[in-house]
Design an enzyme around this catalytic site. Structure first.
Site, PDB file in Angstrom:
ATOM      1  N   ARG A  54      -2.137   4.250   5.538  1.00 33.46           N
ATOM      2  CA  ARG A  54      -2.791   3.005   5.968  1.00 33.46           C
ATOM      3  C   ARG A  54      -4.066   2.869   5.152  1.00 33.46           C
ATOM      4  NH1 ARG A  54      -3.939   0.364  11.843  1.00 33.46           N
ATOM      5  NH2 ARG A  54      -1.723   0.004  11.542  1.00 33.46           N
ATOM      6  N   ASP A 114      -1.940 -12.633  15.954  1.00 30.09           N
ATOM      7  CA  ASP A 114      -2.605 -11.411  15.487  1.00 30.09           C
ATOM      8  C   ASP A 114      -4.109 -11.701  15.533  1.00 30.09           C
ATOM      9  OD1 ASP A 114      -3.334  -9.071  14.131  1.00 30.09           O
ATOM     10  OD2 ASP A 114      -2.710  -9.788  12.159  1.00 30.09           O
ATOM     11  N   CYS A 166       0.874  -8.270  17.943  1.00 33.26           N
ATOM     12  CA  CYS A 166       1.030  -6.921  17.379  1.00 33.26           C
ATOM     13  C   CYS A 166      -0.002  -5.943  17.952  1.00 33.26           C
ATOM     14  CB  CYS A 166       0.969  -6.960  15.862  1.00 33.26           C
ATOM     15  SG  CYS A 166      -0.547  -7.679  15.215  1.00 33.26           S
ATOM     16  N   GLN A 180       5.426  -2.919  11.356  1.00 37.79           N
ATOM     17  CA  GLN A 180       5.190  -3.753  12.533  1.00 37.79           C
ATOM     18  C   GLN A 180       6.231  -4.871  12.616  1.00 37.79           C
ATOM     19  OE1 GLN A 180       2.341  -3.648  14.944  1.00 37.79           O
ATOM     20  NE2 GLN A 180       3.863  -4.900  15.969  1.00 37.79           N
ATOM     21  N   HIS A 184       2.326  -5.461   6.582  1.00 36.90           N
ATOM     22  CA  HIS A 184       2.466  -4.476   7.674  1.00 36.90           C
ATOM     23  C   HIS A 184       3.968  -4.408   7.991  1.00 36.90           C
ATOM     24  CE1 HIS A 184       1.468  -1.843  10.812  1.00 36.90           C
ATOM     25  NE2 HIS A 184       0.786  -2.614  11.625  1.00 36.90           N
ATOM     26  N   ARG A 206       7.570   0.381  18.294  1.00 33.30           N
ATOM     27  CA  ARG A 206       7.106   0.955  17.028  1.00 33.30           C
ATOM     28  C   ARG A 206       7.700   2.351  16.860  1.00 33.30           C
ATOM     29  NH1 ARG A 206       2.355  -0.881  14.885  1.00 33.30           N
ATOM     30  NH2 ARG A 206       3.037   0.379  13.108  1.00 33.30           N
TER      31      ARG A 206
HETATM   32  N1  NVA Z   1      -4.038  -8.120  10.651  1.00 35.06           N
HETATM   33  C1  NVA Z   1      -4.481  -6.981  11.411  1.00 35.06           C
HETATM   34  C2  NVA Z   1      -3.305  -6.212  11.919  1.00 35.06           C
HETATM   35  C3  NVA Z   1      -3.674  -5.097  12.871  1.00 35.06           C
HETATM   36  C4  NVA Z   1      -2.471  -4.337  13.338  1.00 35.06           C
HETATM   37  C5  NVA Z   1      -5.360  -6.106  10.551  1.00 35.06           C
HETATM   38  O1  NVA Z   1      -5.050  -5.920   9.362  1.00 35.06           O
HETATM   39  O2  NVA Z   1      -6.380  -5.612  11.045  1.00 35.06           O
HETATM   40  N1   CP Z   2      -0.369  -3.007  15.635  1.00 33.24           N
HETATM   41  C1   CP Z   2      -0.910  -1.925  15.051  1.00 33.24           C
HETATM   42  O1   CP Z   2      -0.603  -1.592  13.908  1.00 33.24           O
HETATM   43  O2   CP Z   2      -1.784  -1.261  15.835  1.00 33.24           O
HETATM   44  P1   CP Z   2      -2.782  -0.102  15.362  1.00 33.24           P
HETATM   45  O3   CP Z   2      -3.785  -0.751  14.434  1.00 33.24           O
HETATM   46  O4   CP Z   2      -3.391   0.394  16.631  1.00 33.24           O
HETATM   47  O5   CP Z   2      -1.996   0.953  14.648  1.00 33.24           O
END
Ligand code: NVA
Ligand code: CP
Length: 315
Positions: A101, A234, A274, A131, A128, A302
């Site tokens: 990540r 989101d 999400c 997800q 993502h 997930r």
């Molecule tokens: N768009 C959000 C998704 C979090 C799961 C982010 O990148 O923070």
């Molecule tokens: N939806 C999601 O990816 O959650 P986290 O940021 O908690 O991993």
């Protein structure tokens, strides 16, 4: 060597296999005899916060027989400037797979290229994919095949979630409507990339309403929600965009899933998020709680979907 770097690069047949196997992994949790990661150690390298992704991958890898190393970029020398390609070549000699990540998509791709081990994108600024695969699995579990259905994404239409949804829509043949103010709509480049990935023209014209029949982008959220099978949102402020929080909240206010908007969708429409959720911003409290069963099924899924991804990667 297989990787899951994006939905852009994932073949439709692989998506379908992952989605089908996720059903089995869920049904047979704690009973499946196969341990495809037995004897393996996987590294989770996280440069951004996470609750769901981290825990679901840690539990999933263990349930498949593997061991997990959780590394934050600050703990390893990447945080002090060691190049990704050097880190990848070191870890690649010791670990059996990596779940990453981070911010830049190219970093995940470079890790995959140099490490020589299966690599998973656990969220970048671009996509993502885990997800969205889990979300499609959740939709199909409740409503059957997603093909030809209408999915409406409301909010920041230019962040990782809608981009992964665009590739999924083009490949799995459902209609995606993205409702966002013009400045928060996906760029022309993404449409060109969807066209390239699927060999189907994707963007007809510019402006605040664009459509190719399968992917519609509009600033009219009521129109986008009308008749939808799934309303999805989101956060307005994705990780890494905190400095823009005030202007984003101002620009996106109104792009909220609430009771009035839900009334426009199909009577049995699903409402998904999400997570994490910010009540009063992208979704109101009542709508969130009224749909908590779906939203937390989505979070649970997930685990099952990612076990399917991991098992596909090593098959
Ligand atoms: N768009 C959000 C998704 C979090 C799961 C982010 O990148 O923070
Ligand atoms: N939806 C999601 O990816 O959650 P986290 O940021 O908690 O991993």
């Amino acid at each position: 060597m297989k990787h899951l770097l994006s939905l852009e690069k994932l073949a439709r047949s692989d998506m379908e296999r992952i989605l089908a196997d996720a059903v089995v992994f869920k049904k047979e949790r704690n009973r499946h005899g196969k341990l495809p990661l037995a004897g393996q150690t996987w590294a989770l390298i996280f440069n951004k916060s996470s609750t769901r992704t981290r825990v679901s991958f840690e539990v999933g890898i263990r349930e498949l027989g593997g061991q997990v190393l959780f590394l934050t970029a600050n703990d390893i020398q990447i945080g002090r400037g060691e190049p990704i390609k050097d880190t990848a070549r070191v870890l690649g000699r010791m670990i059996h797979g990596a779940v990453i990540r981070t911010y830049a998509q190219r970093d995940v791709e470079e890790f995959a290229q140099y490490s020589g081990v299966p690599t998973v994108n656990a969220l970048t600024d671009d996509e993502h994919p885990c997800q969205v695969l889990s979300d499609i699995f959740t939709f199909q579990e409740k409503r059957g095949p997603i093909q030809s259905k209408v999915v409406t994404f409301i909010g920041d239409g230019a962040c990782n979630m809608p981009i992964s949804w665009m590739f999924a829509a083009a490949k799995l043949e459902f209609e995606l409507r993205i409702a966002a103010p013009e400045h928060y709509q996906p760029s022309r480049e993404w449409f060109d990339r969807v066209t390239k990935a699927t060999d189907r023209p994707c963007l007809l014209e510019g402006g605040s309403h664009r459509s190719n029949g399968r992917i519609v982008v509009t600033d009219d959220l009521r129109k986008a929600a009308t008749g939808a099978d799934l309303l999805y949102t989101d956060v307005w402020v994705s990780m890494g965009k905190e400095a823009e929080a005030a202007e984003r909240i101002k620009a996106l206010s109104g792009y909220q899933i609430n009771r009035a908007l839900v009334k426009l969708a199909k009577p049995n429409a699903l409402i998904m998020h999400c997570l994490p959720a910010y009540r009063g911003k992208e979704i109101d409290e009542d709508t969130f709680e009224a749909n908590a069963q779906t939203i937390f099924d989505q979070a649970e899924n997930r685990l099952h979907a990612q076990k399917s991804i991991l098992s596909w990667l090593v098959s």
